[in-house]
Design a protein around this motif. Sequence first.
Motif, PDB file in Angstrom:
ATOM      1  N   VAL A  97      48.897  10.781  29.636  1.00  0.00           N
ATOM      2  CA  VAL A  97      47.484  10.803  30.037  1.00  0.00           C
ATOM      3  C   VAL A  97      46.944  12.230  30.005  1.00  0.00           C
ATOM      4  CG1 VAL A  97      45.889  10.379  31.947  1.00  0.00           C
ATOM      5  CG2 VAL A  97      47.633   8.682  31.373  1.00  0.00           C
ATOM      6  N   ARG A  98      47.734  13.182  30.473  1.00  0.00           N
ATOM      7  CA  ARG A  98      47.299  14.585  30.448  1.00  0.00           C
ATOM      8  C   ARG A  98      47.031  15.044  29.014  1.00  0.00           C
ATOM      9  NH1 ARG A  98      52.115  17.997  31.704  1.00  0.00           N
ATOM     10  NH2 ARG A  98      52.474  17.479  29.503  1.00  0.00           N
TER      11      ARG A  98
ATOM     12  N   CYS B  92      43.795  12.721  27.473  1.00  0.00           N
ATOM     13  CA  CYS B  92      42.637  12.387  28.320  1.00  0.00           C
ATOM     14  C   CYS B  92      41.316  12.823  27.705  1.00  0.00           C
ATOM     15  CB  CYS B  92      42.818  13.023  29.693  1.00  0.00           C
ATOM     16  SG  CYS B  92      41.572  12.551  30.920  1.00  0.00           S
ATOM     17  N   ASP B  93      41.300  13.972  27.030  1.00  0.00           N
ATOM     18  CA  ASP B  93      40.037  14.508  26.514  1.00  0.00           C
ATOM     19  C   ASP B  93      39.727  14.060  25.092  1.00  0.00           C
ATOM     20  OD1 ASP B  93      42.024  15.928  25.277  1.00  0.00           O
ATOM     21  OD2 ASP B  93      41.076  17.896  25.537  1.00  0.00           O
TER      22      ASP B  93
ATOM     23  N   LEU C  74      43.684   5.886  31.557  1.00  0.00           N
ATOM     24  CA  LEU C  74      42.700   6.439  30.624  1.00  0.00           C
ATOM     25  C   LEU C  74      41.307   5.904  30.934  1.00  0.00           C
ATOM     26  CD1 LEU C  74      44.650   6.320  27.233  1.00  0.00           C
ATOM     27  CD2 LEU C  74      44.171   8.313  28.670  1.00  0.00           C
TER      28      LEU C  74
ATOM     29  N   ARG D 101      40.451   7.306  34.868  1.00  0.00           N
ATOM     30  CA  ARG D 101      40.420   8.747  35.135  1.00  0.00           C
ATOM     31  C   ARG D 101      39.811   9.563  34.000  1.00  0.00           C
ATOM     32  NH1 ARG D 101      46.392   9.817  37.913  1.00  0.00           N
ATOM     33  NH2 ARG D 101      46.201   8.205  39.521  1.00  0.00           N
ATOM     34  N   CYS D 102      39.814   8.995  32.798  1.00  0.00           N
ATOM     35  CA  CYS D 102      39.391   9.802  31.647  1.00  0.00           C
ATOM     36  C   CYS D 102      38.139   9.267  30.971  1.00  0.00           C
ATOM     37  CB  CYS D 102      40.528   9.890  30.625  1.00  0.00           C
ATOM     38  SG  CYS D 102      42.063  10.560  31.295  1.00  0.00           S
TER      39      CYS D 102
ATOM     40  N   LYS E 228      34.630   6.310  24.477  1.00  0.00           N
ATOM     41  CA  LYS E 228      36.019   6.668  24.206  1.00  0.00           C
ATOM     42  C   LYS E 228      36.833   5.377  24.082  1.00  0.00           C
ATOM     43  CE  LYS E 228      37.555  10.293  26.427  1.00  0.00           C
ATOM     44  NZ  LYS E 228      37.927  11.257  27.511  1.00  0.00           N
TER      45      LYS E 228
END
Length: 391
Positions: free
Chosen positions: A42-43, A46-47, A75, A78-79, A263
Motif C-alpha cells: 500500500v505504501r 498509494c499515490d 487502497l 486510505r488512498c 484511481k
Amino acid sequence: MGRSGCAYARCLTLLVSTSLLLLTFSGHTSERDLQAVERQVVRDVCDRDLVLLGELPGHGEAVGFALKARIVQRLVERCGFDAVLFEAGDYDFIGFEQAVARGDAKAARLDNAIGGFWSNVELAGFRSWLFDQAVRRRLVVGGIDDQPGATSRHASAVMPALVAAQLPATDAATCQQAVARNLDWTYDKTHRFDAPERERLQVCARQALARYADNDASSDRLMVESLFHYFSRQNRSPEGRERDRSMHRILDWYRERLPKGSKVVVWTATSHAAREQGALPWKPLGALLAGAGETDMATIGFTALSGESGRRGSKRARLPELPDDALEARALTSGAQARYLNNQALRAHDGRTSRLFGKAQVDRWSRHFDGVVVVREERAPTFPDATEPPK
C-alpha cells in the motif's frame, strides 16, 4: 429511519473491515508477515492512479486472495481509489451497475459477476464489503474481460435479444437462438458447437456491432463488441482481439466514464499485469498500458514457494517444486512466511527461475513488475458448498 439506516450501513462496513483485518491462516502464513506485506504494498502504490494486482494464473490460491483483498480495501479507504475492476466478463457487472442505479441490486448479482474463481469462503467478507461500497455509490465495481463466465446470468438473459434487436427480421431469430445456445451451452445432437455454428455466432455479432456508431460509448455497444471479439476468437478469426487487447479496450471504457482524477485497481493474473511481454506468447495488459503511455501505473505480481492450489469443482493440486535458487526460495531465506520485494529488491532476482507466469521460467522480473509478493505456503480455497476442494 434514515439515521438508523446510515448507522446500520456504517456498522456493516466496520464489521466487514474488522473481519478482513482478522483473517488468519493458522499454520500457513503468520498474521504479522501478512500485515507487513500489506503495509509495504500500500505504501508503494498509494499515490498511483492505476494499480494492477496479480495472482498465479491458476486462480486458486487462498492466501494470495485474502491478502489482495486487504490491500484493495486499504487502497480504497486510505488512498482514494474509487474503482475495482476484475478480470471477469463485463456483461454481469454492467447488469449489476444498472441494478444499483434502479435501487434493487442484490449481493448474489455481484457474486455472479465476480465469478467462480473468487466466490470462495476466504473472500466472503471482501465481497460483502464491495457490495456495500457499490450500493452506497462510493465505489465502481466492474469487469474488463470479454469472456462470459459460468455464472454470467445477465449475459445469458440479455445478450441474445440485444444482438437480435440490431438485425433484420430475416436474421434476428436465428441469431438470437444461436447466441442463447452458446451462452447457456445447450448444444445437443441437433445443434452442435461446430465450425458452421462458430461462423454463425461471429457473423451475428459482427452484423449487430455494425449497427452501432463507432463513437457510441453505451454499455450496450460495449457488450456487443465484447461478444463479437469473444465469438471471433472461438472461431479462430483474426478479427478477434486477443484477450488482453480486449481487456485494454474495456478498461479504457471504464476510465473514460469515471470522474477526472479517479484511481483504479485491477484484480487480475500476474501474467496479465506484466509491463513487458518477455517470453509470454501474447502482449499482456500491463505492457499494452505502458505502450499507450500509461506513466502513473504500478504492477504487482503474486507468487508462492509451495503449497496447494484449487478451483471450485476441481481437485486441489500441489504447486510444482521449485529449485533451491528460485526467486521464491531466495526471497524467503530469512524465514518469513510472506515477503514483499519492491522493484529495487526485485532486481537482485533478475535471471532467477520463478513461477510468476505459472510455468517455472527465467526472466528479468524487475522489468515486468514494480513489486512482487511471495507467499511461503499457499492453500486451496474453500467454497460455500464444500468444506474443501476435492482431493
